[in-house]
Design a protein around this motif. Structure first.
Motif, PDB file in Angstrom:
ATOM      1  N   PRO A 145       0.815  -1.226   0.000  1.00  0.00           N
ATOM      2  CA  PRO A 145       0.000   0.000   0.000  1.00  0.00           C
ATOM      3  C   PRO A 145       0.841   1.266   0.000  1.00  0.00           C
ATOM      4  O   PRO A 145       0.484   2.263  -0.626  1.00  0.00           O
ATOM      5  CB  PRO A 145      -0.817  -0.128   1.290  1.00  0.00           C
ATOM      6  CG  PRO A 145      -0.879  -1.594   1.561  1.00  0.00           C
ATOM      7  CD  PRO A 145       0.427  -2.146   1.085  1.00  0.00           C
ATOM      8  N   TYR A 146       1.984   1.245   0.696  1.00  0.00           N
ATOM      9  CA  TYR A 146       2.856   2.420   0.710  1.00  0.00           C
ATOM     10  C   TYR A 146       3.309   2.763  -0.706  1.00  0.00           C
ATOM     11  O   TYR A 146       3.296   3.927  -1.118  1.00  0.00           O
ATOM     12  CB  TYR A 146       4.095   2.160   1.585  1.00  0.00           C
ATOM     13  CG  TYR A 146       3.797   1.910   3.031  1.00  0.00           C
ATOM     14  CD1 TYR A 146       3.300   2.925   3.849  1.00  0.00           C
ATOM     15  CD2 TYR A 146       4.030   0.664   3.605  1.00  0.00           C
ATOM     16  CE1 TYR A 146       3.031   2.706   5.187  1.00  0.00           C
ATOM     17  CE2 TYR A 146       3.763   0.434   4.946  1.00  0.00           C
ATOM     18  CZ  TYR A 146       3.265   1.448   5.731  1.00  0.00           C
ATOM     19  OH  TYR A 146       3.003   1.227   7.058  1.00  0.00           O
ATOM     20  N   THR A 148       2.116   1.620  -3.775  1.00  0.00           N
ATOM     21  CA  THR A 148       1.077   1.886  -4.766  1.00  0.00           C
ATOM     22  C   THR A 148       0.395   3.230  -4.518  1.00  0.00           C
ATOM     23  O   THR A 148       0.182   4.009  -5.455  1.00  0.00           O
ATOM     24  CB  THR A 148       0.032   0.758  -4.763  1.00  0.00           C
ATOM     25  OG1 THR A 148      -0.419   0.516  -3.419  1.00  0.00           O
ATOM     26  CG2 THR A 148       0.618  -0.536  -5.320  1.00  0.00           C
ATOM     27  N   LEU A 149       0.079   3.521  -3.262  1.00  0.00           N
ATOM     28  CA  LEU A 149      -0.542   4.811  -2.967  1.00  0.00           C
ATOM     29  C   LEU A 149       0.449   5.949  -3.170  1.00  0.00           C
ATOM     30  O   LEU A 149       0.095   7.019  -3.682  1.00  0.00           O
ATOM     31  CB  LEU A 149      -1.082   4.826  -1.538  1.00  0.00           C
ATOM     32  CG  LEU A 149      -2.382   4.055  -1.297  1.00  0.00           C
ATOM     33  CD1 LEU A 149      -2.733   4.056   0.176  1.00  0.00           C
ATOM     34  CD2 LEU A 149      -3.520   4.630  -2.122  1.00  0.00           C
ATOM     35  N   THR A 152       0.747   6.512  -6.968  1.00  0.00           N
ATOM     36  CA  THR A 152      -0.412   7.195  -7.564  1.00  0.00           C
ATOM     37  C   THR A 152      -0.467   8.665  -7.140  1.00  0.00           C
ATOM     38  O   THR A 152      -0.820   9.530  -7.943  1.00  0.00           O
ATOM     39  CB  THR A 152      -1.721   6.501  -7.161  1.00  0.00           C
ATOM     40  OG1 THR A 152      -1.807   6.429  -5.726  1.00  0.00           O
ATOM     41  CG2 THR A 152      -1.785   5.081  -7.728  1.00  0.00           C
ATOM     42  N   ALA A 153      -0.100   8.939  -5.885  1.00  0.00           N
ATOM     43  CA  ALA A 153      -0.058  10.337  -5.433  1.00  0.00           C
ATOM     44  C   ALA A 153       0.992  11.110  -6.220  1.00  0.00           C
ATOM     45  O   ALA A 153       0.779  12.276  -6.598  1.00  0.00           O
ATOM     46  CB  ALA A 153       0.248  10.406  -3.938  1.00  0.00           C
ATOM     47  N   ALA A 175      -5.263   5.890  -7.205  1.00  0.00           N
ATOM     48  CA  ALA A 175      -5.334   5.948  -5.744  1.00  0.00           C
ATOM     49  C   ALA A 175      -6.692   5.477  -5.241  1.00  0.00           C
ATOM     50  O   ALA A 175      -6.780   4.731  -4.251  1.00  0.00           O
ATOM     51  CB  ALA A 175      -5.057   7.374  -5.272  1.00  0.00           C
ATOM     52  N   GLU A 176      -7.743   5.894  -5.927  1.00  0.00           N
ATOM     53  CA  GLU A 176      -9.090   5.480  -5.512  1.00  0.00           C
ATOM     54  C   GLU A 176      -9.263   3.971  -5.648  1.00  0.00           C
ATOM     55  O   GLU A 176      -9.838   3.317  -4.769  1.00  0.00           O
ATOM     56  CB  GLU A 176     -10.132   6.212  -6.360  1.00  0.00           C
ATOM     57  CG  GLU A 176     -11.562   5.924  -5.945  1.00  0.00           C
ATOM     58  CD  GLU A 176     -12.580   6.756  -6.718  1.00  0.00           C
ATOM     59  OE1 GLU A 176     -13.747   6.333  -6.797  1.00  0.00           O
ATOM     60  OE2 GLU A 176     -12.193   7.824  -7.242  1.00  0.00           O
ATOM     61  N   VAL A 178      -6.888   1.677  -5.549  1.00  0.00           N
ATOM     62  CA  VAL A 178      -6.069   1.014  -4.536  1.00  0.00           C
ATOM     63  C   VAL A 178      -6.760   1.061  -3.176  1.00  0.00           C
ATOM     64  O   VAL A 178      -6.806   0.062  -2.447  1.00  0.00           O
ATOM     65  CB  VAL A 178      -4.672   1.666  -4.462  1.00  0.00           C
ATOM     66  CG1 VAL A 178      -3.914   1.171  -3.234  1.00  0.00           C
ATOM     67  CG2 VAL A 178      -3.875   1.356  -5.728  1.00  0.00           C
ATOM     68  N   ILE A 179      -7.319   2.214  -2.822  1.00  0.00           N
ATOM     69  CA  ILE A 179      -8.010   2.337  -1.529  1.00  0.00           C
ATOM     70  C   ILE A 179      -9.241   1.438  -1.495  1.00  0.00           C
ATOM     71  O   ILE A 179      -9.502   0.754  -0.489  1.00  0.00           O
ATOM     72  CB  ILE A 179      -8.401   3.803  -1.277  1.00  0.00           C
ATOM     73  CG1 ILE A 179      -7.144   4.655  -1.067  1.00  0.00           C
ATOM     74  CG2 ILE A 179      -9.319   3.915  -0.063  1.00  0.00           C
ATOM     75  CD1 ILE A 179      -7.405   6.142  -0.970  1.00  0.00           C
ATOM     76  N   GLU A 227      -4.223  -4.768  -4.940  1.00  0.00           N
ATOM     77  CA  GLU A 227      -3.854  -3.367  -5.151  1.00  0.00           C
ATOM     78  C   GLU A 227      -3.052  -3.171  -6.428  1.00  0.00           C
ATOM     79  O   GLU A 227      -3.251  -2.200  -7.160  1.00  0.00           O
ATOM     80  CB  GLU A 227      -3.074  -2.873  -3.925  1.00  0.00           C
ATOM     81  CG  GLU A 227      -3.938  -2.771  -2.672  1.00  0.00           C
ATOM     82  CD  GLU A 227      -3.169  -3.075  -1.406  1.00  0.00           C
ATOM     83  OE1 GLU A 227      -1.924  -2.960  -1.421  1.00  0.00           O
ATOM     84  OE2 GLU A 227      -3.810  -3.450  -0.398  1.00  0.00           O
ATOM     85  N   LEU A 231      -4.367  -1.031  -9.733  1.00  0.00           N
ATOM     86  CA  LEU A 231      -3.594   0.049 -10.337  1.00  0.00           C
ATOM     87  C   LEU A 231      -3.265  -0.252 -11.796  1.00  0.00           C
ATOM     88  O   LEU A 231      -3.354   0.639 -12.651  1.00  0.00           O
ATOM     89  CB  LEU A 231      -2.304   0.260  -9.545  1.00  0.00           C
ATOM     90  CG  LEU A 231      -1.334   1.325 -10.071  1.00  0.00           C
ATOM     91  CD1 LEU A 231      -2.024   2.674 -10.198  1.00  0.00           C
ATOM     92  CD2 LEU A 231      -0.115   1.421  -9.171  1.00  0.00           C
TER      93      LEU A 231
END
Length: 336
Positions: A145-146, A148-149, A152-153, A175-176, A178-179, A227, A231
């Motif tokens: 998550p670190y 991939t998020l 995307t950020a 990002a959406e 992945v969340i 995730e 993505l």
């Protein structure tokens, strides 16, 4: 800097570079699309006249007020609303299953059943190889998550900084997705409470100790697989260049396979996680891509299996027409 933050940054920076390299390899196609949008917008202005009349001004203001708010740094509340709507749609999606969905649903269920049956045997055949496990853990870190998020950020803010709306949208949707995948996977992990290959007797039992105890981070399904495939689906949908699509899905496959070879997951975990992530990524693109939000134009394909015919339904809303978004849709269809 704490070791945990340092490890997260270690994966974030390379992941961002990989995403940028993938996307910018299709930059010429995007530039052509952007130019066509500008030409269409200019044409629209020339057709409507050089200056709006006093009667048109209030109408333009009313139309502007009807435009949908899109998730972003300026509208974080809308982001939360979008994720909430996504979760409602995702969890109720089984209620909307159609007979034609059997085309992919039956093989998926059968494949999951076979994978569950041979999960323990597959891990036993792999054995324990420390060098392989260490290498696999390094690879799988890029699907955390670190990473991939963070990736995307990075795409989103890079798009904002370079005034590249397409790139910013890719980061936003990524990002959406992945969340959404993270929320779904964590709920399923709590519901299934499955042991990982390196826990218990290595058989991957579900609720092995009954309801007396449970793990917050179970094995089923794989979050990394979900995730990374979510993505990958967003990137592949936003950039239809074949090399970009192949690279995006190859990245997701590598992450998923590494979770098995690292003895963190069973094959069925990554199969279900990857499939869910792929579907969630598609859901986010269909519902929240800018071209699908109030463009005043919608096209829905229609297939009749009984008569072996196909067609489409087109809807035009004159008061909401956005030629730039329609142009982007037409160009995307042309590239396909």
């Amino acid at each position: 800097m704490s070791p945990r933050i340092g490890n997260a940054f270690q994966y974030f920076a390379p992941s961002l570079l990989v995403c940028i390299a993938l996307i910018y390899s299709s930059a010429p196609a995007f530039a052509q699309t952007t130019e066509s949008h500008g030409a269409q917008a200019q044409e629209a202005k020339s057709v409507s006249g050089t200056s709006p009349s006093s009667d048109q001004a209030p109408e333009n203001q009313r139309q502007s007020s009807r435009e949908s708010v899109i998730c972003g740094v300026a509208h974080l509340g809308q982001c939360l609303k979008d994720i909430g709507h996504d979760q409602a749609g995702i969890w109720t999606s089984p209620l909307r299953i159609q007979p034609r969905d059997a085309f992919w649903l039956v093989p998926f269920v059968a494949g999951t059943g076979v994978a569950l049956h041979y999960d323990a045997q597959a891990q036993q055949n792999l054995g324990i190889d420390k060098s392989r496990i260490d290498a696999s853990n390094i690879i799988s870190g890029f699907g955390s998550p670190y990473a991939t998020l963070g990736g995307t950020a990075g795409l989103y803010f890079l798009g904002l900084g370079t005034h590249n709306e397409h790139l910013a949208e890719t980061g936003r949707l990524g990002a959406e997705a992945v969340i959404d995948s993270l929320l779904v996977v964590e709920a399923l992990k709590l519901a299934t409470n499955r042991e990982r290959p390196n826990e218990g007797n290595g058989q991957g039992g579900f609720w092995p100790h009954g309801t007396r105890s449970y793990e917050l981070d179970g094995s089923f399904p794989s979050g990394h697989a979900a995730e990374s495939f979510a993505l990958a689906r967003v990137i592949a949908s936003e950039y239809r260049s074949k090399p970009v699509q192949i690279a995006a899905y190859a990245f997701a496959l590598a992450i998923s396979a590494s979770r098995v070879t690292a003895r963190q997951h069973f094959p069925s975990d990554v199969l279900v996680g990857g499939t869910f992530g792929y579907l969630i990524g598609g859901y986010v693109v269909r519902h929240h891509a800018a071209e699908n939000v109030d463009s005043g134009f919608s096209f829905v394909p229609v297939v009749n299996l009984s008569t072996h015919t196909f067609g489409g339904s087109i809807e035009l809303r004159a008061d909401q027409l956005d030629l730039a978004k329609i142009g982007r849709f037409v160009n995307r269809m042309h590239r396909n």
